[in-house]
Design an enzyme around this catalytic site. Structure first.
Site, PDB file in Angstrom:
ATOM      1  N   ARG A 136       0.832  -1.208   0.000  1.00 14.94           N
ATOM      2  CA  ARG A 136       0.000   0.000   0.000  1.00 14.94           C
ATOM      3  C   ARG A 136       0.866   1.258   0.000  1.00 14.94           C
ATOM      4  O   ARG A 136       0.953   1.970  -0.979  1.00 14.94           O
ATOM      5  CB  ARG A 136      -0.944  -0.023   1.219  1.00 14.94           C
ATOM      6  CG  ARG A 136      -2.084   1.023   1.152  1.00 14.94           C
ATOM      7  CD  ARG A 136      -1.690   2.398   1.654  1.00 14.94           C
ATOM      8  NE  ARG A 136      -1.205   2.400   3.026  1.00 14.94           N
ATOM      9  CZ  ARG A 136      -0.696   3.473   3.610  1.00 14.94           C
ATOM     10  NH1 ARG A 136      -0.587   4.623   2.950  1.00 14.94           N
ATOM     11  NH2 ARG A 136      -0.239   3.409   4.849  1.00 14.94           N
ATOM     12  N   ASP A 137       1.528   1.528   1.095  1.00 13.73           N
ATOM     13  CA  ASP A 137       2.347   2.730   1.218  1.00 13.73           C
ATOM     14  C   ASP A 137       3.506   2.707   0.232  1.00 13.73           C
ATOM     15  O   ASP A 137       3.928   3.741  -0.281  1.00 13.73           O
ATOM     16  CB  ASP A 137       2.866   2.829   2.659  1.00 13.73           C
ATOM     17  CG  ASP A 137       3.429   4.206   2.989  1.00 13.73           C
ATOM     18  OD1 ASP A 137       3.245   5.129   2.188  1.00 13.73           O
ATOM     19  OD2 ASP A 137       4.050   4.346   4.058  1.00 13.73           O
ATOM     20  N   HIS A 155      10.514   6.885   8.241  1.00 12.27           N
ATOM     21  CA  HIS A 155      11.109   7.020   6.909  1.00 12.27           C
ATOM     22  C   HIS A 155      12.601   7.263   7.072  1.00 12.27           C
ATOM     23  O   HIS A 155      13.052   7.722   8.122  1.00 12.27           O
ATOM     24  CB  HIS A 155      10.440   8.173   6.155  1.00 12.27           C
ATOM     25  CG  HIS A 155       9.060   7.838   5.673  1.00 12.27           C
ATOM     26  ND1 HIS A 155       8.643   8.045   4.382  1.00 12.27           N
ATOM     27  CD2 HIS A 155       7.994   7.288   6.311  1.00 12.27           C
ATOM     28  CE1 HIS A 155       7.390   7.645   4.241  1.00 12.27           C
ATOM     29  NE2 HIS A 155       6.976   7.180   5.405  1.00 12.27           N
ATOM     30  N   CYS A 162       5.597   9.598   0.443  1.00  7.77           N
ATOM     31  CA  CYS A 162       4.297  10.192   0.731  1.00  7.77           C
ATOM     32  C   CYS A 162       3.953  11.121  -0.404  1.00  7.77           C
ATOM     33  O   CYS A 162       4.700  12.080  -0.656  1.00  7.77           O
ATOM     34  CB  CYS A 162       4.313  10.958   2.059  1.00  7.77           C
ATOM     35  SG  CYS A 162       2.740  11.792   2.413  1.00  7.77           S
ATOM     36  N   ASN A 193      10.246   4.342   2.968  1.00  6.08           N
ATOM     37  CA  ASN A 193      10.074   3.783   4.304  1.00  6.08           C
ATOM     38  C   ASN A 193      11.295   2.968   4.709  1.00  6.08           C
ATOM     39  O   ASN A 193      12.118   2.592   3.875  1.00  6.08           O
ATOM     40  CB  ASN A 193       8.864   2.847   4.307  1.00  6.08           C
ATOM     41  CG  ASN A 193       7.562   3.561   4.073  1.00  6.08           C
ATOM     42  OD1 ASN A 193       7.081   4.286   4.930  1.00  6.08           O
ATOM     43  ND2 ASN A 193       6.967   3.349   2.910  1.00  6.08           N
TER      44      ASN A 193
END
Length: 313
Positions: free
Chosen positions: A29-30, A224, A255, A264
């Site tokens: 997802r991220d 991060h 982001c 990340n």
């Protein structure tokens, strides 16, 4: 001697650490929401399957955000409809609003997450809201989810620094985080969205939460690696009692609403550290490295994870 011949880290257990850490894998997802090109759904499904095969027990699968804002995740329904769920593996999804909740419930998701801001400016830019008014949006989501028997996790972004406001006060983060927990979130993930946190800040914020009656068992961390401090900050959090860490396979992600946010913390880099400290995770590092190396090739670029490059190179 080739790099791979060095083998896995020699375990040398250290005191003051949890015996086991849950890795909350956010790569699907991220990690993918910031991709410039659309990743085919079948490739995402294979990625999720390989991550589960490697032993990860929490795989954040996708988000029900508007396709207009994050087109990379526009295939959420299709992906979840085709997903082969492994026994014992959780597949949470990010839900931004009531519309997202209805989509998640229709897809049969038992775990969701909401995404809040610890600062006024990021709330305005990311949520089109204010620091206080964001709760007007979250309340019906959390209430509706809990009424349906769905678990809700809270993400709190900009906990350590904001690109527009600078350093963020501990009491401000604690106040917002406490409201999320009181609203009904079972866990709060503290996000260093732009990667500026230092170990002292991590300790200070966790101590501020403890002073407010919120212990490490209710908290997770999400760092991060903009300035190379993600592992140091994670270790600090673990020594404070936190035992859930968010990370992304291969170090994918950023982001889309904060240009200074880089990837990340890489799950493989985290695993190398944890295995070296004798902390259990249930994840097979070799299999995960192979998965991230394979996926990096599919994306057409090298993985930013140093462990992936060292072991797969």
């Amino acid at each position: 001697m080739g790099t791979r011949e060095l083998g896995l880290p020699q375990a040398a257990p250290a005191s003051g650490l949890p015996s086991r850490v849950t890795i909350w894998e956010v790569g699907p997802r991220d990690g993918l929401q910031n991709e410039k090109s659309i990743v085919p759904v079948d490739l995402k499904l294979e990625f999720l399957d390989r991550l589960g095969e490697a032993g990860l027990s929490v795989l954040e699968a996708t988000s029900f955000v508007s396709p207009k804002w994050i087109p990379q995740l526009a295939d959420a329904e299709e992906l979840l409809g085709k997903l082969s769920r492994r026994p014992g593996v959780r597949y949470p999804v990010l839900v931004p609003n009531e519309r997202g909740l209805q989509r998640a419930l229709a897809a049969g998701c038992p775990d969701i997450a909401i995404f809040a801001s610890a600062t006024e400016t990021f709330a305005e830019r990311n949520l089109n809201s204010s620091l206080d008014k964001q709760f007007e949006m979250f309340t019906p989501v959390v209430t509706g989810a809990r009424d349906a028997g769905v678990n809700v996790r809270g993400y709190l972004s900009m906990c350590f620094g904001d690109p527009w406001e600078g350093p963020v006060r501990y009491d401000q983060v604690v106040a917002v985080g406490k409201r999320l927990l009181e609203l009904g979130c079972w866990q709060l993930s503290l996000g260093d969205t732009i990667g500026v946190a230092t170990a002292g800040q991590v300790e200070g914020l966790l101590a501020a939460f403890a002073d407010a009656g919120i212990g490490p068992e209710r908290l997770a961390v999400h760092f991060h690696d903009t300035y190379g401090q993600a592992l140091t900050n994670t270790l600090t959090a673990l020594r404070f009692g936190v035992s859930t860490v968010d990370s992304s396979a291969g170090g994918l992600g950023g982001c889309p609403y904060a240009e200074s946010a880089t990837g990340n913390l890489a799950t493989e880099d985290l695993l190398w550290t944890l295995e070296g400290l004798g902390v259990e995770t249930g994840v097979n590092l070799d299999e995960l490295v192979a998965t991230s190396a394979w996926f990096a090739e599919k994306l057409g670029r090298p993985s930013p994870s140093r462990v992936v490059n060292a072991l797969a190179g």
